[in-house]
Design an enzyme around this catalytic site. Structure first.
Site, PDB file in Angstrom:
ATOM      1  N   TYR A 173       0.879  -1.436  -0.029  1.00  0.00           N
ATOM      2  CA  TYR A 173      -0.016   0.006  -0.114  1.00  0.00           C
ATOM      3  C   TYR A 173       0.717   1.244  -0.021  1.00  0.00           C
ATOM      4  O   TYR A 173       1.855   1.408   0.566  1.00  0.00           O
ATOM      5  CB  TYR A 173      -0.943   0.070   1.305  1.00  0.00           C
ATOM      6  CG  TYR A 173      -2.045  -1.151   1.455  1.00  0.00           C
ATOM      7  CD1 TYR A 173      -2.963  -0.849   0.842  1.00  0.00           C
ATOM      8  CD2 TYR A 173      -1.571  -2.106   1.788  1.00  0.00           C
ATOM      9  CE1 TYR A 173      -4.145  -1.996   0.805  1.00  0.00           C
ATOM     10  CE2 TYR A 173      -2.628  -3.361   1.900  1.00  0.00           C
ATOM     11  CZ  TYR A 173      -3.720  -3.194   1.499  1.00  0.00           C
ATOM     12  OH  TYR A 173      -4.714  -4.245   1.513  1.00  0.00           O
ATOM     13  N   HIS A 181      -7.036   0.697  -2.261  1.00  0.00           N
ATOM     14  CA  HIS A 181      -6.544  -0.649  -2.411  1.00  0.00           C
ATOM     15  C   HIS A 181      -5.003  -0.873  -2.735  1.00  0.00           C
ATOM     16  O   HIS A 181      -4.364   0.329  -3.128  1.00  0.00           O
ATOM     17  CB  HIS A 181      -7.274  -1.371  -3.606  1.00  0.00           C
ATOM     18  CG  HIS A 181      -8.857  -1.639  -3.205  1.00  0.00           C
ATOM     19  ND1 HIS A 181      -9.099  -2.506  -2.319  1.00  0.00           N
ATOM     20  CD2 HIS A 181      -9.773  -1.197  -3.831  1.00  0.00           C
ATOM     21  CE1 HIS A 181     -10.365  -2.532  -2.324  1.00  0.00           C
ATOM     22  NE2 HIS A 181     -10.891  -1.695  -3.208  1.00  0.00           N
ATOM     23  N   LYS A 237      -3.937  -5.825  -9.671  1.00  0.00           N
ATOM     24  CA  LYS A 237      -2.705  -5.555  -8.779  1.00  0.00           C
ATOM     25  C   LYS A 237      -1.418  -6.082  -9.899  1.00  0.00           C
ATOM     26  O   LYS A 237      -1.658  -6.850 -10.388  1.00  0.00           O
ATOM     27  CB  LYS A 237      -2.626  -6.479  -7.552  1.00  0.00           C
ATOM     28  CG  LYS A 237      -3.555  -6.078  -6.444  1.00  0.00           C
ATOM     29  CD  LYS A 237      -3.442  -6.836  -5.466  1.00  0.00           C
ATOM     30  CE  LYS A 237      -4.638  -6.752  -4.418  1.00  0.00           C
ATOM     31  NZ  LYS A 237      -4.820  -5.254  -4.231  1.00  0.00           N
TER      32      LYS A 237
END
EC number: 4.6.1.16
Length: 281
Positions: A173, A181, A237
């Site tokens: 993060y 997110h 991601k």
């Protein structure tokens, strides 16, 4: 340590650990402890919703929209998924049962890198840094390699959190899990650095080679990498392969001596899926 691979925080301010680095989590919350705040809403519904409640309401609304699009009858759903806070508050007698805990990497970082934490065993005896290192190695295989990666990303300003939910070791993060997110998922691949003698020019020189990943890293196979990358791509991601290499001359001391961290090297590779139709330009 008898209750899992976590350290329960007893005599330190939770707010300080959360606000100064997002260390730790609540045992009854997704991230920061919100159980008490949710419990207080039973008597004061005007209080701000906790992140878990916002997520539950959003999921409930999403299910209703899917039912409408499918031409189905909309059924009422409980935003708390299973039980209302009124029921939970009644069952617990108004008591707060949530504990604040650190994972092993967070604990050792606060103890070793920042020197702001003292750790006691179950007998109340203060543990040394070496004691903690040896104990954590008993709880987690290849702790030295994973902590080296955790220390590296913490030092770069990222907030690493456990990535088991996505099949990786860490998720990163930028500003903590409460803001947005995570953008990156990290897979730690332990390696050993060996020295090779080259006499082609009649001079003894050495070069470092990364050996094959350790036997205890089966996720490093191509098949599993493709699986993990597919999951990461689905949740938006970027997968990072973090090769943590350690000198072979000191690797045998990894389980009992934290000084081996001085001999670790980090190599990163971004792993992305290439699509001929989507990546033509």
């Amino acid at each position: 340590m008898d209750f899992g691979k976590f350290v329960w925080v007893a005599s330190v301010s939770q707010d300080r650990l959360i606000k100064q680095g997002f260390f730790g989590k609540g045992t009854l919350s997704r991230s920061i402890p919100t159980w008490d705040a949710r419990r207080e809403q039973v008597n004061n519904p005007r209080l701000e919703l906790a992140p878990e409640q916002v997520t539950a309401k959003r999921r409930s609304k999403r299910r209703e929209q899917k039912q409408l699009r499918a031409g189905m009858q909309v059924t009422a759903t409980n935003p708390e998924e299973m039980y209302t806070m009124e029921e939970l508050a009644a069952w617990t007698g108004g008591r707060g049962y949530e504990q604040f805990q650190l994972d092993l990497y967070e604990t050792f970082f606060l103890l070793y890198a920042l020197d702001v934490l003292d750790l006691e065993n179950k007998h109340g005896t203060k543990m040394t840094t070496t004691d903690c290192w040896s104990l954590f190695h008993q709880c987690t295989e290849q702790f030295a390699y994973h902590f080296a990666a955790y220390h590296y990303y913490r030092s770069q300003g990222w907030v690493p959190k456990d990535g088991l939910k996505f099949g990786v070791d860490f998720v990163l993060y930028q500003q903590g899990p409460t803001s947005k997110h995570s953008d990156f998922s990290v897979l730690v691949i332990p390696c050993v650095t060996t020295a090779v003698q080259d006499t082609s020019d009649h001079h003894d020189t050495t070069m470092q080679l990364l050996t094959q990943p350790h036997d205890q890293a089966p996720h490093a196979s191509w098949v599993n990498l493709l699986r993990i990358n597919r999951v990461c791509a689905h949740v938006k991601k970027t997968l990072v392969l973090c090769y943590v290499s350690m000198d072979a001359s000191v690797a045998h001391k990894a389980t009992n001596d934290p000084s081996v961290l001085n001999h670790c090297h980090i190599h990163e590779v971004v792993f992305r899926r290439w699509s001929p139709s989507a990546n033509r330009e």
